[in-house]
Write a protein that holds these residues in place. Sequence first.
Motif, PDB file in Angstrom:
ATOM      1  N   UNK A  17       8.137  12.841   6.513  1.00 42.95           N
ATOM      2  CA  UNK A  17       7.009  11.980   6.849  1.00 42.95           C
ATOM      3  C   UNK A  17       6.997  10.723   5.973  1.00 42.95           C
ATOM      4  N   UNK A  18       7.251  10.891   4.705  1.00 42.58           N
ATOM      5  CA  UNK A  18       7.276   9.736   3.792  1.00 42.58           C
ATOM      6  C   UNK A  18       8.353   8.747   4.221  1.00 42.58           C
ATOM      7  N   UNK A  19       9.559   9.253   4.516  1.00 41.71           N
ATOM      8  CA  UNK A  19      10.653   8.362   4.904  1.00 41.71           C
ATOM      9  C   UNK A  19      10.379   7.698   6.249  1.00 41.71           C
ATOM     10  N   UNK A  20       9.804   8.434   7.184  1.00 41.89           N
ATOM     11  CA  UNK A  20       9.450   7.855   8.486  1.00 41.89           C
ATOM     12  C   UNK A  20       8.518   6.665   8.274  1.00 41.89           C
ATOM     13  N   UNK A  21       7.493   6.854   7.468  1.00 40.97           N
ATOM     14  CA  UNK A  21       6.525   5.785   7.233  1.00 40.97           C
ATOM     15  C   UNK A  21       7.159   4.608   6.481  1.00 40.97           C
ATOM     16  N   UNK A  22       8.017   4.885   5.520  1.00 45.73           N
ATOM     17  CA  UNK A  22       8.693   3.802   4.802  1.00 45.73           C
ATOM     18  C   UNK A  22       9.586   3.004   5.751  1.00 45.73           C
ATOM     19  N   UNK A  23      10.350   3.707   6.580  1.00 45.19           N
ATOM     20  CA  UNK A  23      11.212   3.020   7.540  1.00 45.19           C
ATOM     21  C   UNK A  23      10.393   2.138   8.473  1.00 45.19           C
ATOM     22  N   UNK A  24       9.345   2.695   9.034  1.00 47.04           N
ATOM     23  CA  UNK A  24       8.534   1.944   9.993  1.00 47.04           C
ATOM     24  C   UNK A  24       7.880   0.733   9.343  1.00 47.04           C
ATOM     25  N   UNK A  25       7.354   0.888   8.139  1.00 42.38           N
ATOM     26  CA  UNK A  25       6.746  -0.251   7.441  1.00 42.38           C
ATOM     27  C   UNK A  25       7.780  -1.331   7.168  1.00 42.38           C
ATOM     28  N   UNK A  26       8.972  -0.916   6.790  1.00 45.12           N
ATOM     29  CA  UNK A  26      10.045  -1.876   6.528  1.00 45.12           C
ATOM     30  C   UNK A  26      10.436  -2.622   7.809  1.00 45.12           C
ATOM     31  N   UNK A  27      10.690  -1.882   8.876  1.00 43.79           N
ATOM     32  CA  UNK A  27      11.125  -2.515  10.127  1.00 43.79           C
ATOM     33  C   UNK A  27      10.020  -3.380  10.741  1.00 43.79           C
ATOM     34  N   UNK A  28       8.761  -3.062  10.456  1.00 45.14           N
ATOM     35  CA  UNK A  28       7.637  -3.812  11.028  1.00 45.14           C
ATOM     36  C   UNK A  28       7.601  -5.265  10.550  1.00 45.14           C
ATOM     37  N   UNK A  29       8.344  -5.593   9.497  1.00 41.12           N
ATOM     38  CA  UNK A  29       8.413  -6.979   9.045  1.00 41.12           C
ATOM     39  C   UNK A  29       9.188  -7.855  10.018  1.00 41.12           C
ATOM     40  N   UNK A  30      10.002  -7.222  10.891  1.00 43.42           N
ATOM     41  CA  UNK A  30      10.859  -8.005  11.785  1.00 43.42           C
ATOM     42  C   UNK A  30      10.719  -7.659  13.263  1.00 43.42           C
ATOM     43  N   UNK A  31      10.326  -6.438  13.581  1.00 47.43           N
ATOM     44  CA  UNK A  31      10.238  -6.016  14.987  1.00 47.43           C
ATOM     45  C   UNK A  31       8.951  -5.237  15.225  1.00 47.43           C
ATOM     46  N   UNK A  32       8.620  -5.039  16.491  1.00 45.21           N
ATOM     47  CA  UNK A  32       7.436  -4.253  16.836  1.00 45.21           C
ATOM     48  C   UNK A  32       7.655  -2.786  16.490  1.00 45.21           C
ATOM     49  N   UNK A  33       6.655  -2.197  15.842  1.00 42.28           N
ATOM     50  CA  UNK A  33       6.726  -0.805  15.397  1.00 42.28           C
ATOM     51  C   UNK A  33       5.362  -0.156  15.616  1.00 42.28           C
ATOM     52  N   UNK A  34       5.385   1.090  16.043  1.00 46.31           N
ATOM     53  CA  UNK A  34       4.187   1.922  16.131  1.00 46.31           C
ATOM     54  C   UNK A  34       4.510   3.211  15.380  1.00 46.31           C
ATOM     55  N   UNK A  35       3.567   3.691  14.549  1.00 53.48           N
ATOM     56  CA  UNK A  35       3.866   4.937  13.845  1.00 53.48           C
ATOM     57  C   UNK A  35       2.606   5.580  13.296  1.00 53.48           C
TER      58      UNK A  35
END
Length: 101
Positions: A17-35
């Motif tokens: 769960x921690x890694x999922x949230x870190x990945x999504x927060x990181x990718x959200x700087x450049x692309x659309x993300x929902x998590x």
Amino acid sequence: MQPEITDRGEFRTEHASRYLQQLCKHFAHKVDVQFDETAGSVAFPFGPATLTATDDALIAVVTAPTEDKLRDARRAIDSQLVTFAFREGFTTMTWGATAPA
């Protein structure tokens, strides 16, 4: 039209769960993300990815129109996890299943 190619990766970890949230927060700087804490979707330019956190694994399902773009999607996820999961000695997800769990 060429069919899309899908690949599934898995990283066995108690911190999914921690890694999922870190990945999504990181990718959200450049692309659309929902998590949320257990699921995420990332709209990569090379194809969408879905992330799922279970009690003992992080699962990624990536889809792309070509093998090269599929490789880009896998690389985007793996390269960030190398940084986030360094304490666990992460190098790459176990890729290869073609269908979601």
